[in-house]
Scaffold this motif. Structure first.
Motif, PDB file in Angstrom:
ATOM      1  N   ALA A  93       0.824  -1.205   0.000  1.00 14.13           N
ATOM      2  CA  ALA A  93       0.000   0.000   0.000  1.00 14.13           C
ATOM      3  C   ALA A  93       0.859   1.257   0.000  1.00 14.13           C
ATOM      4  O   ALA A  93       0.584   2.218  -0.730  1.00 14.13           O
ATOM      5  CB  ALA A  93      -0.932  -0.005   1.216  1.00 14.13           C
ATOM      6  N   GLU A  94       1.907   1.253   0.798  1.00 21.89           N
ATOM      7  CA  GLU A  94       2.795   2.410   0.861  1.00 21.89           C
ATOM      8  C   GLU A  94       3.513   2.622  -0.472  1.00 21.89           C
ATOM      9  O   GLU A  94       3.695   3.768  -0.927  1.00 21.89           O
ATOM     10  CB  GLU A  94       3.798   2.244   1.994  1.00 21.89           C
ATOM     11  N   ARG A  97       1.044   4.233  -2.807  1.00 16.44           N
ATOM     12  CA  ARG A  97       0.845   5.649  -2.474  1.00 16.44           C
ATOM     13  C   ARG A  97       2.031   6.494  -2.916  1.00 16.44           C
ATOM     14  O   ARG A  97       1.859   7.590  -3.477  1.00 16.44           O
ATOM     15  CB  ARG A  97       0.602   5.808  -0.969  1.00 16.44           C
ATOM     16  N   TRP A 146      -4.511   0.348  -7.885  1.00 15.62           N
ATOM     17  CA  TRP A 146      -4.985  -0.291  -6.663  1.00 15.62           C
ATOM     18  C   TRP A 146      -5.837  -1.506  -6.997  1.00 15.62           C
ATOM     19  O   TRP A 146      -5.741  -2.553  -6.340  1.00 15.62           O
ATOM     20  CB  TRP A 146      -5.798   0.704  -5.829  1.00 15.62           C
ATOM     21  N   LEU A 174      -3.551  -4.280   2.666  1.00 19.12           N
ATOM     22  CA  LEU A 174      -3.440  -3.376   1.519  1.00 19.12           C
ATOM     23  C   LEU A 174      -4.565  -2.353   1.525  1.00 19.12           C
ATOM     24  O   LEU A 174      -4.353  -1.173   1.243  1.00 19.12           O
ATOM     25  CB  LEU A 174      -3.478  -4.177   0.218  1.00 19.12           C
ATOM     26  N   LEU A 175      -5.764  -2.815   1.866  1.00 17.05           N
ATOM     27  CA  LEU A 175      -6.950  -1.967   1.796  1.00 17.05           C
ATOM     28  C   LEU A 175      -7.348  -1.397   3.155  1.00 17.05           C
ATOM     29  O   LEU A 175      -8.415  -0.808   3.290  1.00 17.05           O
ATOM     30  CB  LEU A 175      -8.116  -2.761   1.209  1.00 17.05           C
ATOM     31  N   ASP A 177      -6.025   1.089   5.064  1.00 15.71           N
ATOM     32  CA  ASP A 177      -6.053   2.543   5.101  1.00 15.71           C
ATOM     33  C   ASP A 177      -6.827   3.064   3.897  1.00 15.71           C
ATOM     34  O   ASP A 177      -6.960   2.358   2.893  1.00 15.71           O
ATOM     35  CB  ASP A 177      -4.634   3.106   5.084  1.00 15.71           C
ATOM     36  N   SER A 179      -7.671   4.215   0.540  1.00 16.14           N
ATOM     37  CA  SER A 179      -6.912   4.092  -0.696  1.00 16.14           C
ATOM     38  C   SER A 179      -7.669   4.762  -1.824  1.00 16.14           C
ATOM     39  O   SER A 179      -8.773   5.283  -1.639  1.00 16.14           O
ATOM     40  CB  SER A 179      -6.686   2.609  -1.039  1.00 16.14           C
ATOM     41  N   GLN A 180      -7.102   4.750  -2.986  1.00 14.29           N
ATOM     42  CA  GLN A 180      -7.750   5.330  -4.150  1.00 14.29           C
ATOM     43  C   GLN A 180      -8.416   4.257  -5.003  1.00 14.29           C
ATOM     44  O   GLN A 180      -8.657   4.461  -6.186  1.00 14.29           O
ATOM     45  CB  GLN A 180      -6.742   6.129  -4.971  1.00 14.29           C
ATOM     46  N   LEU A 181      -8.716   3.117  -4.391  1.00 14.81           N
ATOM     47  CA  LEU A 181      -9.462   2.085  -5.092  1.00 14.81           C
ATOM     48  C   LEU A 181     -10.860   2.605  -5.409  1.00 14.81           C
ATOM     49  O   LEU A 181     -11.545   3.144  -4.547  1.00 14.81           O
ATOM     50  CB  LEU A 181      -9.559   0.830  -4.232  1.00 14.81           C
TER      51      LEU A 181
END
Length: 218
Positions: A93-94, A97, A146, A174-175, A177, A179-181
């Motif tokens: 995830a990081e 980002r 994502w 992964l999901l 936090d 996210s921009q999913l």
């Protein structure tokens, strides 16, 4: 180009030793655009993103000369035990980002996308994680990136492989936090995975359940 021993092999590429500091990645099907891929790698590296250095002057459309990295893949580290699944998911995830802070080279309203960021494409070096295999890279909306990473993990999580539980834990991390999913990004990701010629029939069959799992967790 003369090469040394074979260091690794993937679905379409083989990696050969050149010397202590450099390797050559060769597409064994004779297709691709390694020069364009290398140019993107140089672009994100110039913005501080962790990718191997490349030597474009020694590369060709099907062969990419790049820095030799020392360390296990994220997948290998998870299998061996030093890295937990939740930590791996958070690291992915990081990395997503961080990547999406890099401006696109051509379109002002887009970002650089990797479009294949999963545990086998991250090398854990003594200096931190490095992202490899930029053959699918495009410019676009981060939601697609994502979506691709989430669907890849979810396909493993809904399968009957020994890594299913670990993949589900990675996906949840992964999901975890914001996210921009997006719905559109997830739908596009499923379509792209279904059209990927390197996917097995079994992998394609798992896409429906994989998308459902992503939506449940997200």
């Amino acid at each position: 180009m003369a090469t040394g021993r074979l260091l690794g092999t993937g679905r379409v590429n083989d990696v050969y030793e050149l010397d202590a500091g450099w390797v050559l990645r060769r597409n064994r099907e004779g297709w691709g655009d390694a020069l364009a891929e290398g140019a993107v790698m140089e672009h994100v590296r110039a913005h501080g993103y962790p990718v191997p250095r490349v030597r474009l002057s020694d590369s060709t459309p099907t062969e990419l000369v790049m820095e030799r990295l020392s360390g296990p893949t994220m997948l290998e580290a998870c299998l061996a035990g030093p890295l937990g699944a939740e930590e791996a998911g958070a690291m992915l995830a990081e990395l997503l980002r961080r990547l999406h802070t890099v401006p696109a080279r051509d379109a002002a309203d887009c970002r650089v996308l990797h479009l294949d960021l999963h545990p086998d494409n991250v090398i854990l070096t003594s200096e931190g994680p490095y992202v490899i295999d930029w053959s699918n890279t495009e410019e676009g909306h981060p939601g697609l990136d994502w979506g691709i990473s989430a669907v890849i993990l979810a396909q493993v999580a809904v399968g009957d492989e020994p890594l299913a539980d670990a993949a589900r834990a990675m996906l949840a991390a992964l999901l975890a936090d914001p996210s921009q999913l997006t719905d559109d990004g997830l739908a596009q990701a499923r379509r792209r995975r279904a059209a990927n010629p390197t996917m097995s029939r079994r992998e394609v069959q798992l896409l429906g359940k994989a998308e459902e799992l992503v939506r449940t967790i997200a």
